[in-house]
Design a protein around this motif. Structure first.
Motif, mmCIF file in Angstrom:
data_model
loop_
_atom_site.group_PDB
_atom_site.id
_atom_site.type_symbol
_atom_site.label_atom_id
_atom_site.label_comp_id
_atom_site.label_asym_id
_atom_site.label_seq_id
_atom_site.Cartn_x
_atom_site.Cartn_y
_atom_site.Cartn_z
ATOM 1 N N CYS A 153 0.819 -1.220 0.000
ATOM 2 C CA CYS A 153 0.000 0.000 0.000
ATOM 3 C C CYS A 153 0.851 1.267 0.000
ATOM 4 O O CYS A 153 0.366 2.344 -0.301
ATOM 5 C CB CYS A 153 -0.923 0.007 1.211
ATOM 6 N N GLU A 207 -0.898 -4.619 6.389
ATOM 7 C CA GLU A 207 -2.115 -5.299 6.814
ATOM 8 C C GLU A 207 -2.219 -6.722 6.262
ATOM 9 O O GLU A 207 -2.669 -7.636 6.941
ATOM 10 C CB GLU A 207 -3.322 -4.468 6.362
ATOM 11 N N SER A 208 -1.773 -6.893 5.025
ATOM 12 C CA SER A 208 -2.001 -8.193 4.368
ATOM 13 C C SER A 208 -1.036 -9.276 4.826
ATOM 14 O O SER A 208 -1.304 -10.448 4.642
ATOM 15 C CB SER A 208 -1.842 -8.046 2.854
ATOM 16 N N CYS A 248 -1.816 2.531 5.364
ATOM 17 C CA CYS A 248 -2.292 1.156 5.527
ATOM 18 C C CYS A 248 -2.722 0.971 6.991
ATOM 19 O O CYS A 248 -1.901 1.011 7.915
ATOM 20 C CB CYS A 248 -1.185 0.180 5.138
ATOM 21 N N ASP A 249 -4.002 0.805 7.152
ATOM 22 C CA ASP A 249 -4.703 0.588 8.430
ATOM 23 C C ASP A 249 -3.997 1.106 9.700
ATOM 24 O O ASP A 249 -4.105 2.266 10.045
ATOM 25 C CB ASP A 249 -5.020 -0.900 8.572
ATOM 26 N N THR A 277 -3.805 2.518 -0.739
ATOM 27 C CA THR A 277 -4.501 1.714 0.263
ATOM 28 C C THR A 277 -5.802 1.160 -0.320
ATOM 29 O O THR A 277 -6.241 1.571 -1.404
ATOM 30 C CB THR A 277 -4.820 2.576 1.497
ATOM 31 N N CYS A 278 -6.424 0.248 0.413
ATOM 32 C CA CYS A 278 -7.703 -0.340 -0.021
ATOM 33 C C CYS A 278 -8.671 0.782 -0.391
ATOM 34 O O CYS A 278 -8.818 1.744 0.369
ATOM 35 C CB CYS A 278 -8.290 -1.184 1.097
ATOM 36 N N ALA A 304 -8.320 1.799 6.244
ATOM 37 C CA ALA A 304 -7.355 2.808 5.792
ATOM 38 C C ALA A 304 -8.068 4.090 5.364
ATOM 39 O O ALA A 304 -7.707 5.194 5.806
ATOM 40 C CB ALA A 304 -6.525 2.252 4.634
HETATM 41 FE FE1 FES Z 1 -3.108 -1.822 3.218
HETATM 42 FE FE2 FES Z 1 -5.811 -2.466 2.966
HETATM 43 S S1 FES Z 1 -4.063 -3.777 2.936
HETATM 44 S S2 FES Z 1 -4.864 -0.568 3.332
#
Ligand code: FES
Length: 542
Positions: A26, A58-59, A94-95, A166-167, A173
Motif C-alpha cells: 500500500c 495489513e495483508s 495502511c490501516d 490503500t484499499c 485505511a
Molecule cells: Fe493496506 Fe488495505 S491492505 S490498506
C-alpha cells in the motif's frame, strides 16, 4: 552526509517518518513522496531528514498488525523524543500505520502533519468494478458455494489491486485517513486523493512547505487534538459509514491526547448523523469516485451542522474555513441527508449481559432480518476449532443459528480481523449469505455482514462470552442496542465458577509486554503505561 552548515543553520529540522517497505504494497509510492516532501521543506527554508519507521502491512503480518500498532507508536514516540527535530511529517495509510504514527507523535508532542497514502485505483474483472476486500469476500463466498472456478479466481486476484495505494473501499485505511483529516492533522482534501494522481505528489510537496511554517509557529499536535477535534472525527466516521476499527483506534488516540472518548459517545453521535457516503461495503462506489465527487471536504460541508467548525487545523485555518464552499459533484456518491444511505450513523454500540462493557455492529452492512433476531448459539473455542468444524453438516446449523467465536480478543489472539466469521459451506450452497455472528475479534473495514464485534470484556479474561454454550439462545435488537444471552444469572454464575482461564502464551519479548499491558477493546487496546500521563522527561536525564 555531505551537508554544509548552510544547509541546516538556523533552519527547522523536519523529520519525515516514512513507513515505506517492500513488505507494504500500500506504500509502494512512499519513496517518491518522501522526495516530494523534501522538495517542499527545502523550498520553505527547512532542513528535511527522512527517517524509516517500522511498517504495518495489513495483508502480511501475523497474527495481525493490531498486535504491533503500539510497538510502532512507541518507536515513533521515542524517535521524536531522542532526535533533535522541530517538526515531523507522518507518512502512513495502511490501516494501523495511521493510529500508530499519530499516537506516538501525540505522546512526543511536536508540530506534525499527516501525509495520507491515498487509495489505490478501482479494480476491474470481466467488466465489473471490484473493491478491495469487499468484493474479495463476496466472490470467495461464491467460490465456496461452487460458483467460481480457480481460473476465474486467479483473474479476480489480478484485477482487484492494480496500483499503489490503500484499499479503495471505505475500509479501515480510508476511514482512518479521513478521520485524521477531520482531526485537523492533514491538509484539506488530502485524504481523498488517489495515491497515483499527480495531485498526490503536489500535496506531498505542499505538506513539506507547510510543516516548516508550522514548526516556526510552534503549533504542536496536542494543540489541535482537542475534544472538538475528536467530536469532528466521530461525526466523520459516522457520515462515511466508516470501519468499526476506527472506534478502537480513535479511543486510543484520544487517550494519548488526554481527551476522554467513550463508546457511548460514538453511539450518541451515530443516532444523529446519517451515512451519506455511498461507498462499499455499505454502498456502491469506491474512493476514486468519492474523490471525483468532491471528496471529504464536500462530504463534511454536507454535515457541517453536526461539526464543531472552530476546531483548528494544521494549515492554520479552522475546519469550518477549510470546508466552506466545498461542492458535491455527484449526488449519487455523496448523498444529501434526506437521501442518506442510512438515516442513522454507521456503527452502533450494543450492551447487555453478554457485553457489559459494550460491543459494536455496523448495521448498514448486515441483512436487515438479522438486526432483530433470536437464535441458538453454535460456539467455537478458537479460530482453529471453527476452521475444523464449521463446514461439518452434522452441526446442523441453519440461517437462524448464531455463530459464536471465543478467545479472539486483545489477549486471546491479538484481536485479529476474524469477526466476519465464515458461513458453513452447506448453507452457502443453499444461498445463505448472512448470519448473526458474535466475537471479541475485530473485522476488516472492507467486510460486511451481521457481525457483532469487540465484545468486552473479552472471553480470555473471563468475559461473559466465555460462558456461552452451544444451544444457548442469543437475542439481538439493534434498534434498542440490546445483546442478550438468554441464560439465568444463577446458571451463568455456575459456569463462571467452573471457567478456567487460558494460559498466557509469551514467556519473554514483546509478546510478554503486550499481554501484560494491553487494555480491552472499549479502552482502545493501548498499553496502560503509554496512555496520557505526566510529561515524559527528555532522555538526557539518564
Ligand atoms: Fe493496506 Fe488495505 S491492505 S490498506
Amino acid at each position: 552526509m555531505g551537508f554544509d552548515t548552510e544547509d541546516f543553520k538556523a533552519k527547522p529540522v523536519i523529520g519525515i517518518l516514512n513507513t515505506w517497505s517492500d513488505l507494504n504494497n500500500c506504500h509502494t509510492h512512499f519513496r517518491d513522496r518522501a522526495q516530494e516532501v523534501k522538495r517542499g521543506v527545502w523550498q520553505a527554508g527547512g532542513f528535511p531528514l527522512e527517517i524509516p519507521v517500522m511498517t504495518l502491512s495489513e495483508s502480511f503480518m501475523k497474527p495481525t498488525s493490531m498486535v504491533y500498532r503500539n510497538l510502532v507508536a512507541l518507536e515513533v514516540e521515542e524517535t521524536l523524543r531522542c532526535y533533535p527535530l522541530d517538526g515531523v511529517v507522518l507518512m502512513g495509510g495502511c490501516d494501523k500505520t495511521v493510529p500508530a504514527l499519530i499516537m506516538g507523535a501525540t505522546s512526543a508532542n511536536l508540530p506534525a502533519i499527516f501525509l495520507p497514502a491515498g487509495p489505490m485505483l478501482k479494480g476491474c474483472w470481466r467488466g465489473e468494478t471490484l473493491g478491495s476486500g469487499t468484493d474479495m469476500w463476496k466472490y470467495w463466498a461464491e467460490r465456496q458455494a461452487g460458483n467460481l472456478c480457480g481460473e476465474a479466481w486467479g483473474e479476480l486476484e489480478d484485477g482487484i489491486a492494480r496500483s499503489p495505494g490503500t484499499c479503495m473501499t471505505m475500509g479501515t485505511a480510508s476511514t482512518m485517513c479521513a478521520v485524521t483529516e477531520a482531526l485537523g492533522l492533514c491538509l484539506p482534501g488530502s485524504s481523498s486523493i488517489p495515491a497515483v494522481h499527480s495531485t498526490h505528489a503536489r500535496m506531498a510537496a505542499a505538506i513539506g512547505r507547510r510543516i516548516v511554517d508550522l514548526a516556526w509557529e510552534g503549533v504542536k499536535i496536542r494543540d489541535l487534538l482537542t475534544e472538538d477535534a475528536f467530536h469532528n472525527a466521530v461525526v466523520t466516521d459516522m457520515a462515511l459509514g466508516g470501519s468499526t476499527n476506527a472506534i478502537v483506534h480513535l479511543i486510543a488516540m484520544a487517550g494519548r491526547a488526554g481527551v476522554t472518548l467513550t463508546l457511548d459517545r460514538f453511539d450518541e453521535i451515530s443516532r444523529r448523523v446519517p451515512v451519506i457516503a455511498n461507498l462499499r461495503p455499505c454502498g456502491d462506489y469506491l474512493m476514486e469516485d468519492f474523490y471525483d465527487a468532491g471528496g471529504l471536504t464536500a462530504l463534511l460541508n454536507r454535515v457541517r451542522g453536526h461539526l464543531r467548525l472552530d476546531a483548528r487545523t494544521v494549515n492554520g485555518r479552522t475546519l469550518g474555513e477549510n470546508i466552506a464552499g466545498a461542492e458535491v459533484f455527484d449526488e449519487e456518491v455523496i448523498r444529501t441527508p434526506d437521501r442518506a444511505v442510512s438515516k442513522a450513523g454507521g456503527t452502533f454500540v450494543l450492551r447487555g449481559n453478554l457485553a457489559p462493557h459494550g460491543a459494536v455492529i455496523k448495521p448498514t452492512a448486515a441483512e436487515p432480518r438479522l438486526l432483530s433476531h433470536r437464535g441458538p448459539a453454535a460456539v467455537f473455542a478458537s479460530y482453529a476449532d471453527l476452521k475444523a468444524r464449521i463446514d461439518d453438516p452434522a452441526l446442523g446449523l441453519t440461517a437462524d443459528s448464531v455463530i459464536v467465536l471465543q478467545n479472539a480478543g486483545p489477549i486471546g489472539a491479538g484481536m485479529p480481523e476474524w469477526g466476519m466469521l465464515p458461513i458453513p459451506k452447506y448453507l452457502l450452497e443453499r444461498g445463505v449469505r448472512d448470519m448473526l455472528r458474535l466475537s471479541d475479534a475485530r473485522m476488516s473495514g472492507t467486510s460486511y455482514g451481521a457481525c457483532v464485534l469487540h465484545i468486552s470484556p473479552e472471553s480470555a479474561v473471563g468475559g461473559p462470552l466465555a460462558l456461552v454454550k452451544s444451544g444457548d439462545r442469543i437475542e439481538i435488537d439493534v434498534a434498542t442496542r440490546r445483546l442478550h444471552l438468554d441464560v439465568s444469572d444463577e446458571e451463568l454464575e455456575k459456569r463462571r465458577a467452573a471457567w478456567v482461564a487460558p494460559a498466557r502464551k509469551f514467556a519473554r519479548g514483546y509478546g510478554k509486554l503486550y499481554e501484560a499491558e494491553i487494555t480491552q477493546a472499549h479502552e482502545g487496546c493501548d498499553f496502560r503505561f503509554l496512555r496520557d500521563g505526566p510529561e515524559t522527561p527528555e532522555p538526557d536525564i539518564f
